[in-house]
Design a protein around this motif. Sequence first.
Motif, short mmCIF file in Angstrom:
data_model
loop_
_atom_site.label_atom_id
_atom_site.label_comp_id
_atom_site.label_asym_id
_atom_site.label_seq_id
_atom_site.Cartn_x
_atom_site.Cartn_y
_atom_site.Cartn_z
N GLN A 164 5.02 7.14 -8.09
CA GLN A 164 4.21 7.80 -7.05
C GLN A 164 3.23 6.77 -6.48
N TYR A 165 3.25 6.59 -5.15
CA TYR A 165 2.24 5.71 -4.55
C TYR A 165 1.98 6.11 -3.11
N ARG A 166 0.83 5.66 -2.61
CA ARG A 166 0.44 5.94 -1.23
C ARG A 166 0.06 4.62 -0.57
N VAL A 167 0.62 4.37 0.63
CA VAL A 167 0.23 3.17 1.39
C VAL A 167 -1.01 3.52 2.21
N LEU A 168 -2.04 2.67 2.13
CA LEU A 168 -3.32 2.96 2.78
C LEU A 168 -3.66 1.94 3.85
N THR A 169 -4.12 2.41 5.00
CA THR A 169 -4.71 1.51 5.99
C THR A 169 -6.08 1.07 5.46
N PRO A 170 -6.69 0.02 6.05
CA PRO A 170 -8.04 -0.36 5.58
C PRO A 170 -9.01 0.82 5.68
N GLN A 171 -8.89 1.63 6.75
CA GLN A 171 -9.81 2.76 6.91
C GLN A 171 -9.59 3.79 5.79
N GLU A 172 -8.32 4.03 5.48
CA GLU A 172 -8.03 5.01 4.42
C GLU A 172 -8.54 4.51 3.07
N PHE A 173 -8.42 3.18 2.87
CA PHE A 173 -8.92 2.62 1.60
C PHE A 173 -10.44 2.81 1.51
N ILE A 174 -11.15 2.51 2.61
CA ILE A 174 -12.61 2.63 2.58
C ILE A 174 -13.02 4.10 2.40
N ALA A 175 -12.25 5.02 3.00
CA ALA A 175 -12.57 6.44 2.81
C ALA A 175 -12.43 6.81 1.33
N GLU A 177 -12.69 4.60 -1.19
CA GLU A 177 -13.59 3.75 -1.98
C GLU A 177 -14.74 3.23 -1.11
N PRO A 178 -15.73 4.08 -0.82
CA PRO A 178 -16.81 3.66 0.09
C PRO A 178 -17.67 2.52 -0.44
N ALA A 179 -17.53 2.17 -1.75
CA ALA A 179 -18.33 1.05 -2.27
C ALA A 179 -17.88 -0.28 -1.67
N TYR A 180 -16.67 -0.33 -1.14
CA TYR A 180 -16.19 -1.57 -0.51
C TYR A 180 -16.71 -1.64 0.92
N ARG A 181 -16.79 -2.87 1.46
CA ARG A 181 -17.41 -3.04 2.78
C ARG A 181 -16.56 -2.40 3.86
N ALA A 287 -22.90 1.74 -5.53
CA ALA A 287 -22.14 0.49 -5.36
C ALA A 287 -21.05 0.35 -6.41
N MET A 288 -20.97 1.33 -7.33
CA MET A 288 -19.92 1.28 -8.35
C MET A 288 -18.67 1.98 -7.82
N PRO A 289 -17.57 1.23 -7.68
CA PRO A 289 -16.35 1.88 -7.20
C PRO A 289 -15.85 2.90 -8.23
N ARG A 290 -14.99 3.79 -7.78
CA ARG A 290 -14.42 4.81 -8.67
C ARG A 290 -13.15 4.30 -9.33
N LEU A 291 -12.34 3.59 -8.51
CA LEU A 291 -11.00 3.19 -8.96
C LEU A 291 -10.96 1.71 -9.32
#
Length: 417
Positions: A164-175, A177-181, A287-291
């Motif tokens: 199981q996997y999901r391909v993420l755009t940069p925007q989807e990744f930031i959504a 994991e908001p701790a990333y820039r 600032a602590m990521p979840r994943l």
Amino acid sequence: MTSDVLVLGAGIVGVSTALHLLERGRSVVLFDRAEPGSGTSYGNAGLIERSSVIPYSFPRDPMALLRYALNGQSDVRYSPSFLPKAASFLWQYWRNSAAAPLEVATRAMLPLVQACIPEHDRLVARAGAEHLIRADGWVALYKTTARFNAAVAEAGRLAPFGLQYRVLTPQEFIALEPAYRPGLSTIAGAIHWQDPKTVTDPQGLVKAYADLFAANGGQMARGDAATLTEIAGGWQVTGADGATITAREAVVALGPQSGLVFRKAGYRIPLGIKRGYHRHYTQTDGAMPRLSVVDEESGYVLAPMRQGLRITTGIEFADPAAPANDIQIRRDEVEARRLLDLGPPVEKTPWLGLRPCLPDMRPIIGPAPRHKGLWFHFGHAHHGLTLGPASGRLLSEMMTGETPFVDPAPYAATRFA
Ligand SMILES: Cc1cc2nc3c(=O)[nH]c(=O)nc-3n(C[C@H](O)[C@H](O)[C@H](O)COP(=O)(O)OP(=O)(O)OC[C@H]3O[C@@H](n4cnc5c(N)ncnc54)[C@H](O)[C@@H]3O)c2cc1C
């Protein structure tokens, strides 16, 4: 102290084995020079890596080999003076990484990889260690479009494995994991692998399993496994307190230090060591990521842990006993600071760990070919945390005469003897 089985080494592999043997009615002594989980099992990236269905192979592409030869990369580096000593291991590893033997290794490892989550889940539930486990996978991050596109294509080729996997755009990744820039020019895309689980304190998990072992009648003892000797009808070690411990059978689960027993017993097993480092960083709230995130292009992991955000490095080929070299962690820290606000380091110097690796990319699980009652259980390389409980089940089924849940033939020590 007398028991049915003496398990040498209380890392994730030894503790899991000891628990499985205890469940099967054996009296077990778990023997280590230190507290459980203080070897390599202390400092890993905490991934229970259900999605790693292809073993970690040696690069075969000439351009990649040239890049590594230049020794400027962070994911793999080597100490030039160590290369002659590692040459035989590296040669065998390179040969086993060709397409056909890699396919054999993949098929051999798959049943254990497939069993990793249910086997951990069962022990976690029994040990009451749910607070140490996260069930939301990990993210592979790509910084260039070319690498991202290649990774998406590669993920597609893994379809037969049903991951199981999901391909993420940069925007989807930031959504996610908001701790990333946000607004990154540095992220081309990401793949969220959803089957794996992660551990927020790998040593804490080993200790929880060891506590379960002790609570159910398992015995623990401290001492040096180098004292192991064969006696009439069994095996014996001397504890740190001078007491003698005997057992009918002994399991060598000393991870990277297993050679101190098998070499003395006359086995020439090509156990290689890939060194790796970690360091924690203090993150402020928010600032602590979840994943857990793997920066695939620089080859390090950013893993949220109890002690802080843990950066774990890739591979270093260097003498296992050589002093630590913090160059990889320094390079990784620079890269990580481009991705997110990284707080100050928790430790002054990075932790150094030793991955116990065999050149055909699978552990040894089974009897010592020429010694009655001696069993080998080591070489879990990049995935000892992942595989410990499944591998422990397999060995204990072999030792107690049960039908093994996995064909043990690919893990036999005889392939090297
Ligand atoms: C940086 C890094 C990141 C990693 N990330 C992951 C990951 O995300 N997921 C994953 O699945 N794996 C990961 N690994 C690999 C994993 O940590 C190892 O495969 C695993 O810990 C090996 O476990 P073990 O029980 O075989 O060895 P160890 O944990 O080293 O246990 C061996 C035990 O033997 C004891 N011992 C040694 N010598 C003696 C002696 N003379 N007498 C008595 N006792 C002795 C030690 O004290 C130790 O407790 C990573 C490794 C590193 C270095």
